[in-house]
Design a protein around this motif. Structure first.
Motif: not given
Length: 433
Positions: A140-156
Motif C-alpha cells: 500500500m504505497l505511502s510516503s514517510t509519515g503517510g497513511h501506511a507508515d505506522i510507527r511511533a512519533l520520534g522512533s528510529d
C-alpha cells in the motif's frame, strides 16, 4: 455436471435492472464453468438429461461476491493485533480469515489491497487452503509519515512500519521521491501483483482540522506510479478519503477510488469523465463512526461523517459512476461478515440491484476480468444460493440464509451431495497420483 432446476430467482450480475433477474429457470454447470441457463433460451449443444439435477424450488441464486477492498492479513490495528499478524503464526490466522471470507461471507473473489504476498494466493489456487480467489496489490504505497507508515512519533527512522513491513515476497510500502516510486512499482509487479495501491490526500482521523496529516504521495509521485503501472498493464487503486486527495488521484490516472468520504459533485464529474470507479466501503465507515476509539479522533461528528459519506454514494449513483463492493475489513470480527457491505450500501439509499451489481458485474468489469461476476456461457461457476429473496432485500443476506457457496464448481458448505465438495486432501491426492 449438474443443473440447478426450478430456481425461483436468479440474478445474472450483468445490469442494475430487472432484465438481469430471471424466474423459474435452470442453470447448467459443467466442471468449473457455467454451461447454460434456460432463461437464455433452448440450447442444442448438450443433452440436459446428462446433468445431475438439484431442485432449487424456492431458492435464489446469484454470482459469488467480489470484494474489491480486502485485507486478509489484518485482523485489528492495535499493537497486539499487528504483532500477531506480523508473527510466524500469522498464516494460521490468514487461513481462518480466508475460510470465513468465502464460506460465511459469500466472497468468491477478493482484491487484497495491501498485505498478502503471492504465496498466499498460490496456496489458495493449489487447494492447500480454502478461500476466495485473490487479486493482489501486495503493498500500500505511502510516503514517510503517510497513511501506511505506522510507527511511533520520534522512533528510529530505520524501523519498519508495523503495517505491512517488508517481508519475503513483500517490499516496503514506504516510498519517497519519483525514482523510488518507479522502482517500487517494478518490484511489486515482480513480486506478483495484479494491481497497485497508493495512498493520497489527508487523513480524516484527527481531533482538529489544523492537526490533519498533510497530503500523502505528491502529484509528481502519483504521476510516476500511474505511468509505470500503465506500462506494465496494471491498474491503480487509491486510498482517498478527502476531496483534494481524490481529485489528485483522478488527475494522475488512478482507476479506482477507495472510501471517498469527503468528495462532492465536482469530484464525481471528474471521476465520470476519467472513467474512475468508486469503492465507498460503507460498512467500515459505519463501524468506525460508531466506535468510540475512533470517534475521539474524528474531525467532524460521527453523524456528519456518515451523512456526507452516504451522500457521496448517492451522488456517484446519480452520475453513473461504477460503485464497487468493498469491505476494508481491518476491525476484528469483520472477516466472514463481508455481506454486510450490501446492507450498508442499501442503507445509503441506492437500489437493491445497484448493490448487487456493485458486488458482481461492476466489480468484475473494474478488474478487467470477464470470467467472474456474471452468469454467461464459459464464466466461472461461482455462485451463492439463498433461501431468502435477497434480490428484493439485500438485508436478507445473512449467514443463516446462505444455503451454499460454490466456487470453481466446488461446494464449500457441502450441503449438496450432488456437487463436488472442496477437500483439503485434494493436493495430497494429486501428489500421490
Amino acid at each position: 455436471m449438474y443443473k440447478l432446476t426450478n430456481i425461483e430467482n436468479l440474478y445474472d450480475g450483468k445490469t442494475t435492472d430487472l432484465s438481469s433477474v430471471h424466474h423459474g429457470c435452470d442453470l447448467f454447470i459443467k466442471k468449473n464453468r457455467i454451461e447454460w441457463c434456460s432463461a437464455w433460451g433452448p440450447s442444442t449443444t448438450f443433452n440436459p438429461d446428462e446433468f445431475v439435477e438439484i431442485d432449487c424450488t424456492g431458492l435464489t441464486v446469484t454470482p459469488g461476491l467480489i470484494d474489491c477492498h480486502s485485507h486478509v492479513t489484518i485482523e485489528g490495528l492495535t499493537q497486539s493485533d499487528l504483532e500477531r499478524m506480523n508473527s510466524p503464526a500469522a498464516m494460521i490466522f490468514v487461513e481462518r480469515i480466508l475460510y470465513r471470507t468465502l464460506v460465511q461471507g459469500g466472497v468468491t473473489t477478493a482484491v487484497d489491497l495491501g498485505g498478502a504476498p503471492l504465496y498466499i494466493k498460490q496456496l489458495v489456487e493449489s487447494g492447500v487452503i480454502a478461500g476466495p480467489r485473490l487479486k493482489l496489490a501486495i503493498c500500500m504505497l505511502s510516503s514517510t509519515g503517510g497513511h501506511a507508515d505506522i510507527r511511533a512519533l520520534g522512533s528510529d527512522l530505520n524501523e519498519e512500519s508495523q503495517l505491512f513491513p517488508a517481508a519475503i515476497g513483500r517490499p516496503s510500502s514506504i516510498v519517497d521521491g519519483i525514482d523510488q516510486c518507479i522502482k517500487r512499482v517494478r518490484e511489486i509487479e515482480f513480486a506478483g501483483a495484479d494491481l497497485i495501491k497508493v495512498c493520497v490526500g489527508e487523513s480524516i482521523w484527527a481531533k482538529r482540522p489544523n492537526k490533519r496529516r498533510p497530503g500523502d504521495l505528491s502529484l509528481e509521485e502519483l504521476n510516476a506510479i500511474c505511468k509505470e503501472a500503465e506500462l506494465r498493464g496494471l491498474t491503480v487503486a487509491a486510498h482517498a478519503h478527502s476531496k483534494r486527495g481524490a481529485e489528485q488521484a483522478i488527475a494522475a490516472g488512478v482507476h479506482a477510488l477507495q472510501h471517498v468520504t469527503e468528495v462532492d459533485d465536482a469530484t464525481c464529474e471528474m471521476a465520470l469523465k476519467c472513467g474512475c470507479s468508486m469503492t465507498p466501503t460503507s460498512w467500515v465507515v459505519e463501524k468506525v463512526t460508531s466506535d468510540k476509539n475512533f470517534n475521539s479522533k474524528m474531525i467532524y461528528s460521527p453523524e456528519l461523517i456518515q451523512e456526507k459519506h452516504s451522500n457521496v454514494v448517492r451522488s456517484a449513483a446519480k452520475y453513473g459512476i461504477p460503485i464497487l463492493f468493498g469491505t476494508d475489513p481491518f476491525l476484528p470480527g469483520m472477516h466472514g461478515q463481508n455481506f454486510c457491505e450490501l446492507h450498508s450500501l442499501a442503507r445509503t439509499g441506492i437500489s437493491s440491484l445497484e448493490c448487487w451489481f456493485a458486488a458482481t458485474g461492476a466489480a468484475a468489469k473494474s478488474l478487467r476480468d470477464d470470467t467472474i461476476g456474471t452468469f454467461a456461457p464459459g464464466t466461472m461457476a461461482d455462485l451463492l444460493v439463498f433461501n431468502s429473496d435477497v434480490l428484493k432485500d439485500p438485508m436478507g443476506f445473512t449467514k443463516d440464509t446462505l444455503v451454499e457457496v460454490i466456487k470453481d464448481g466446488e461446494a464449500y458448505k457441502g450441503k449438496w451431495p450432488q456437487v463436488k465438495k472442496f477437500s483439503f486432501n485434494q493436493l495430497l491426492d494429486q501428489v500421490k497420483s
